[in-house]
Design a protein around this motif. Structure first.
Motif, PDB file in Angstrom:
ATOM      1  N   TYR A  95       0.844  -1.196   0.000  1.00  0.00           N
ATOM      2  CA  TYR A  95       0.000   0.000   0.000  1.00  0.00           C
ATOM      3  C   TYR A  95       0.885   1.253   0.000  1.00  0.00           C
ATOM      4  O   TYR A  95       0.611   2.220  -0.727  1.00  0.00           O
ATOM      5  CB  TYR A  95      -0.908   0.007   1.224  1.00  0.00           C
ATOM      6  N   GLU A  96       1.945   1.225   0.771  1.00  0.00           N
ATOM      7  CA  GLU A  96       2.911   2.332   0.797  1.00  0.00           C
ATOM      8  C   GLU A  96       3.508   2.564  -0.592  1.00  0.00           C
ATOM      9  O   GLU A  96       3.643   3.704  -1.047  1.00  0.00           O
ATOM     10  CB  GLU A  96       4.027   2.014   1.795  1.00  0.00           C
ATOM     11  N   THR A 121       0.703  12.713   3.448  1.00  0.00           N
ATOM     12  CA  THR A 121       0.209  11.467   4.045  1.00  0.00           C
ATOM     13  C   THR A 121       1.360  10.491   4.259  1.00  0.00           C
ATOM     14  O   THR A 121       1.464   9.845   5.311  1.00  0.00           O
ATOM     15  CB  THR A 121      -0.856  10.821   3.134  1.00  0.00           C
ATOM     16  N   LEU A 122       2.235  10.386   3.267  1.00  0.00           N
ATOM     17  CA  LEU A 122       3.384   9.489   3.377  1.00  0.00           C
ATOM     18  C   LEU A 122       4.308   9.920   4.515  1.00  0.00           C
ATOM     19  O   LEU A 122       4.774   9.087   5.299  1.00  0.00           O
ATOM     20  CB  LEU A 122       4.149   9.459   2.052  1.00  0.00           C
ATOM     21  N   VAL A 123       4.586  11.222   4.618  1.00  0.00           N
ATOM     22  CA  VAL A 123       5.453  11.721   5.682  1.00  0.00           C
ATOM     23  C   VAL A 123       4.816  11.484   7.040  1.00  0.00           C
ATOM     24  O   VAL A 123       5.506  11.121   8.009  1.00  0.00           O
ATOM     25  CB  VAL A 123       5.752  13.226   5.472  1.00  0.00           C
ATOM     26  N   LEU A 124       3.517  11.668   7.133  1.00  0.00           N
ATOM     27  CA  LEU A 124       2.796  11.478   8.393  1.00  0.00           C
ATOM     28  C   LEU A 124       2.882  10.033   8.879  1.00  0.00           C
ATOM     29  O   LEU A 124       3.138   9.782  10.065  1.00  0.00           O
ATOM     30  CB  LEU A 124       1.330  11.887   8.220  1.00  0.00           C
ATOM     31  N   HIS A 125       2.677   9.092   7.968  1.00  0.00           N
ATOM     32  CA  HIS A 125       2.622   7.685   8.362  1.00  0.00           C
ATOM     33  C   HIS A 125       3.965   6.963   8.297  1.00  0.00           C
ATOM     34  O   HIS A 125       4.127   5.897   8.890  1.00  0.00           O
ATOM     35  CB  HIS A 125       1.595   6.947   7.493  1.00  0.00           C
ATOM     36  N   TYR A 126       4.921   7.561   7.565  1.00  0.00           N
ATOM     37  CA  TYR A 126       6.253   6.941   7.465  1.00  0.00           C
ATOM     38  C   TYR A 126       7.316   8.008   7.747  1.00  0.00           C
ATOM     39  O   TYR A 126       8.119   8.343   6.881  1.00  0.00           O
ATOM     40  CB  TYR A 126       6.454   6.328   6.076  1.00  0.00           C
TER      41      TYR A 126
END
Length: 205
Positions: A95-96, A121-126
């Motif tokens: 999904y990433e 969103t990517l920075v927030l979750h990863y």
């Protein structure tokens, strides 16, 4: 119309240039793939996999506009995957991968604002993945440059006018133009400072 088994067997037999072969597989069988009964969990997973591989292959082959459509649909399908725990959605590496390639494809077709949203969103979750943060900073700088460049062009025109024909205007007009010029320089300077700090942060990353 091909059965799910026929599609599966054909997919598993893909060899050679996998990117182009995957695109051909999907596009040659799009009617059969669209007709798949996704109420069956196994079928849903297969359709999702093929759509995802298709979107990734389109991006890898430079078909970015088509890739954004396919990847967006794959991402939405992924969210609705039977049995998927929404709290663990971002723990799934595949999904990433879809999110990253979707964001990159959006940038390629100059949908920078939407690309920034996905990278946020990517920075927030990863947060530990510096690549995503570097992309996000770069996109912010790119967006700011679209603002700062016209400001400096206008400021240049103002400076030329200030040393040439502004003195021919009445005092009130000169005062307004002086205020305008100072404001322009202040805003431009503040934005340049912000760009500098972003670039410094990007280099540090």
């Amino acid at each position: 119309m091909k059965s799910i088994k026929e599609l599966h067997d054909e997919f598993e037999s893909i060899d050679g240039d996998r990117v182009k072969s995957m695109i051909s597989f999907y596009e040659n069988n799009i009617s059969s793939i669209d007709a798949i009964d996704t109420t069956i969990e196994e079928n849903y997973s297969l359709k999702l996999r093929w759509l995802s591989e298709y979107g990734l292959s389109l991006g890898a082959d430079g078909y970015y506009t088509e890739a954004t459509v396919a990847l967006k649909n794959a991402i939405e399908m992924f969210k609705k995957l039977p049995g998927m725990d929404q709290k663990k959605l971002y723990e799934n590496h595949y999904y990433e991968t879809l999110l990253f390639h979707y964001a990159a494809a959006l940038w390629e077709i100059r949908k920078v604002k939407k690309s920034i949203e996905v990278f946020k969103t990517l920075v927030l979750h990863y947060p530990k993945n510096e690549k995503y943060n570097t992309w996000l900073i770069g996109l912010k700088v790119e967006t700011l440059r679209k603002v700062t460049n016209p400001i400096w062009i206008t400021a240049g025109i103002w400076l030329i006018g200030n040393y040439t024909f502004f003195n021919q205007l009445n005092p009130d007009s000169q005062l307004i133009l002086n205020y305008f010029g100072v404001l322009l320089l202040l805003v431009g300077g503040a934005l340049e400072l912000y760009v500098y700090l972003l670039n410094r942060k990007k280099r540090a990353a």
